[in-house]
Design a protein around this motif. Structure first.
Motif, short mmCIF file in Angstrom:
data_model
loop_
_atom_site.label_atom_id
_atom_site.label_comp_id
_atom_site.label_asym_id
_atom_site.label_seq_id
_atom_site.Cartn_x
_atom_site.Cartn_y
_atom_site.Cartn_z
N THR A 52 -7.42 10.06 -17.65
CA THR A 52 -7.30 8.96 -16.62
C THR A 52 -6.00 9.34 -15.95
OG1 THR A 52 -7.72 6.71 -15.97
CG2 THR A 52 -6.36 7.17 -17.88
N CYS A 53 -5.57 8.19 -15.01
CA CYS A 53 -4.29 8.35 -14.45
C CYS A 53 -3.48 6.97 -14.34
CB CYS A 53 -4.11 8.79 -13.16
SG CYS A 53 -5.02 8.07 -11.96
N ARG A 54 -2.25 6.93 -14.18
CA ARG A 54 -1.64 5.84 -13.87
C ARG A 54 -0.58 5.95 -12.65
NH1 ARG A 54 3.68 5.93 -16.58
NH2 ARG A 54 3.90 7.69 -17.54
N ALA A 102 -6.60 2.10 -11.18
CA ALA A 102 -5.75 3.40 -10.65
C ALA A 102 -6.42 4.64 -9.82
CB ALA A 102 -4.68 4.18 -11.57
N ARG A 103 -7.79 4.70 -10.60
CA ARG A 103 -8.29 6.03 -10.16
C ARG A 103 -9.24 5.42 -8.92
NH1 ARG A 103 -9.92 5.79 -15.38
NH2 ARG A 103 -12.28 5.12 -14.72
N ILE A 104 -9.38 4.01 -8.91
CA ILE A 104 -10.09 3.61 -7.50
C ILE A 104 -8.97 3.46 -6.39
CG2 ILE A 104 -10.80 1.47 -6.21
CD1 ILE A 104 -12.04 0.58 -9.17
N ILE A 105 -7.94 3.46 -6.73
CA ILE A 105 -6.99 3.36 -5.66
C ILE A 105 -6.72 4.95 -5.33
CG2 ILE A 105 -4.50 3.01 -5.14
CD1 ILE A 105 -4.64 0.38 -6.98
N SER A 106 -6.57 5.81 -6.33
CA SER A 106 -6.27 7.22 -5.90
C SER A 106 -7.23 7.65 -5.27
CB SER A 106 -5.96 7.80 -7.45
OG SER A 106 -5.94 9.31 -7.14
N GLN A 107 -8.43 7.65 -5.41
CA GLN A 107 -9.82 8.04 -4.67
C GLN A 107 -9.81 7.50 -3.42
OE1 GLN A 107 -13.20 7.23 -7.59
NE2 GLN A 107 -12.06 8.58 -9.04
N SER A 108 -9.64 6.22 -3.27
CA SER A 108 -9.69 5.62 -1.94
C SER A 108 -8.64 5.63 -1.19
CB SER A 108 -10.30 4.12 -2.48
OG SER A 108 -11.55 4.31 -3.21
N LEU A 109 -7.49 5.90 -1.42
CA LEU A 109 -6.31 5.47 -0.49
C LEU A 109 -6.63 6.14 1.11
CD1 LEU A 109 -2.84 6.60 -2.44
CD2 LEU A 109 -3.64 4.53 -1.21
N SER A 110 -7.09 7.05 1.28
CA SER A 110 -7.40 7.56 2.69
C SER A 110 -8.34 6.77 3.16
CB SER A 110 -7.59 8.91 2.61
OG SER A 110 -8.87 9.59 2.02
N GLN A 111 -9.50 6.53 2.52
CA GLN A 111 -10.59 5.53 2.94
C GLN A 111 -10.01 4.20 3.29
OE1 GLN A 111 -13.46 5.60 -0.04
NE2 GLN A 111 -14.96 5.03 1.48
N ILE A 112 -9.13 3.50 2.41
CA ILE A 112 -8.39 2.42 2.85
C ILE A 112 -7.55 2.57 4.08
CG2 ILE A 112 -6.77 0.69 2.10
CD1 ILE A 112 -7.71 1.55 -0.95
N GLU A 113 -6.84 3.53 4.16
CA GLU A 113 -6.09 3.64 5.63
C GLU A 113 -6.83 3.58 6.62
OE1 GLU A 113 -1.95 5.66 4.94
OE2 GLU A 113 -3.60 6.88 3.86
N GLN A 114 -7.88 4.26 6.48
CA GLN A 114 -8.84 4.49 7.80
C GLN A 114 -9.47 3.35 8.18
OE1 GLN A 114 -9.00 7.20 9.73
NE2 GLN A 114 -10.25 5.94 11.02
N MET A 115 -10.29 2.63 7.41
CA MET A 115 -10.66 1.31 7.45
C MET A 115 -9.83 0.16 7.97
SD MET A 115 -13.02 0.85 4.01
CE MET A 115 -14.61 1.84 3.79
N LEU A 142 0.87 -1.10 0.10
CA LEU A 142 -0.01 -0.07 -0.14
C LEU A 142 0.85 1.44 0.06
CD1 LEU A 142 -2.85 1.07 0.09
CD2 LEU A 142 -2.60 0.92 2.62
N GLU A 143 2.12 1.08 0.56
CA GLU A 143 2.94 2.29 0.66
C GLU A 143 3.24 2.60 -0.69
OE1 GLU A 143 4.95 5.34 2.04
OE2 GLU A 143 3.81 4.13 3.40
N SER A 144 3.59 1.83 -1.56
CA SER A 144 3.88 2.06 -2.96
C SER A 144 2.99 3.24 -3.50
CB SER A 144 4.09 0.86 -4.11
OG SER A 144 4.92 -0.18 -3.35
N PHE A 145 1.61 3.05 -3.48
CA PHE A 145 0.78 3.79 -3.85
C PHE A 145 0.58 5.18 -3.19
CE2 PHE A 145 -0.98 -0.41 -5.21
CZ PHE A 145 -0.81 0.01 -6.49
N LYS A 146 1.00 5.12 -1.87
CA LYS A 146 1.06 6.35 -0.90
C LYS A 146 2.27 7.14 -1.40
CE LYS A 146 0.43 5.79 3.29
NZ LYS A 146 0.61 4.89 4.54
N SER A 147 3.22 6.55 -1.94
CA SER A 147 4.54 7.21 -1.96
C SER A 147 4.67 7.75 -3.67
CB SER A 147 5.60 6.37 -1.76
OG SER A 147 5.92 5.29 -2.37
N THR A 148 3.66 7.29 -4.31
CA THR A 148 3.73 7.62 -5.97
C THR A 148 2.51 8.25 -6.33
OG1 THR A 148 4.79 5.49 -6.12
CG2 THR A 148 4.00 6.29 -8.05
N LYS A 149 2.70 9.21 -7.14
CA LYS A 149 1.73 9.92 -7.57
C LYS A 149 0.82 9.39 -8.83
CE LYS A 149 0.71 14.84 -8.96
NZ LYS A 149 -0.39 14.59 -9.63
N CYS A 150 -0.43 9.44 -8.79
CA CYS A 150 -1.09 8.80 -9.80
C CYS A 150 -1.10 9.96 -11.14
CB CYS A 150 -2.53 8.62 -9.44
SG CYS A 150 -3.41 7.44 -10.52
#
Length: 175
Positions: free
Chosen positions: A141-143, A156-169, A122-130
């Motif tokens: 779109t994004c990558r 990629a959009r699901i991950i980007s839009q949901s990162l903070s939600q994923i971390e909270q859950m 998960l850290e890979s997505f947090k430390s890399t910009k879409c």
């Protein structure tokens, strides 16, 4: 004056599981490479999931597809909640994603549907910009350009839009 609903024609409904597995105390997202033999989105990186069938809801479809595609068994997962959805740009499929915490590390891939499985921190997505990309047809779109993998489009959009939600859950379930 009341609001008049706008009917969106041509959009199909689908659902995916966004599986998370803890490896050495770190959360990893599980992604798949769809079979190149599939009619829709062949060879693309995605989450396990598919079209919602008659008489089933989005969560039922997502779980059914996860079981079929990567062989997760009952009792080996916990659904944590729904995430931010999106619509695929070209095929016009609305995707409803659900965050799923996996408790077992046993996978049985359906080779008809899945070529490979990936475990991405998960850290890979947090430390890399879409990174925003413009498609040949002008749609945007994004990558995520990761070390050995490029995750783009709806996934990629699901991950980007949901990162903070994923971390909270994940925090709530680990507390």
């Amino acid at each position: 004056m009341g609001i008049i609903p706008i009917e969106v024609r041509g959009i199909e409904e689908s659902a995916v599981c966004v599986p998370v597995l803890y490896i050495e105390q770190e959360p990893y997202l599980i992604l798949i490479r769809r079979s190149r033999k599939l009619r829709r989105h062949p060879g693309q990186i995605s989450f396990p999931g598919g079209l919602i069938e008659k008489d089933e809801g989005p969560l039922e479809a997502a779980v059914r597809e996860m079981k079929e595609e990567i062989g997760i068994k009952d009792g080996c997962f916990q659904v944590l909640g729904q995430l931010s959805g999106t619509v695929t740009i070209n095929s016009r499929v609305r995707i409803t994603p659900f965050l799923v915490l996996l408790r077992c590390k046993e996978f049985h891939l359906s080779r008809e549907e899945v070529e490979e499985i990936y475990f991405v921190a998960l850290e890979s997505f947090k430390s890399t910009k879409c990174v925003e990309i413009v498609m040949p047809n002008g749609n945007v779109t994004c990558r995520y350009p990761l070390k050995d993998l490029v995750v783009w489009g709806a996934t990629a959009r699901i991950i980007s839009q949901s990162l903070s939600q994923i971390e909270q859950m994940l925090k709530e379930v680990r507390a």
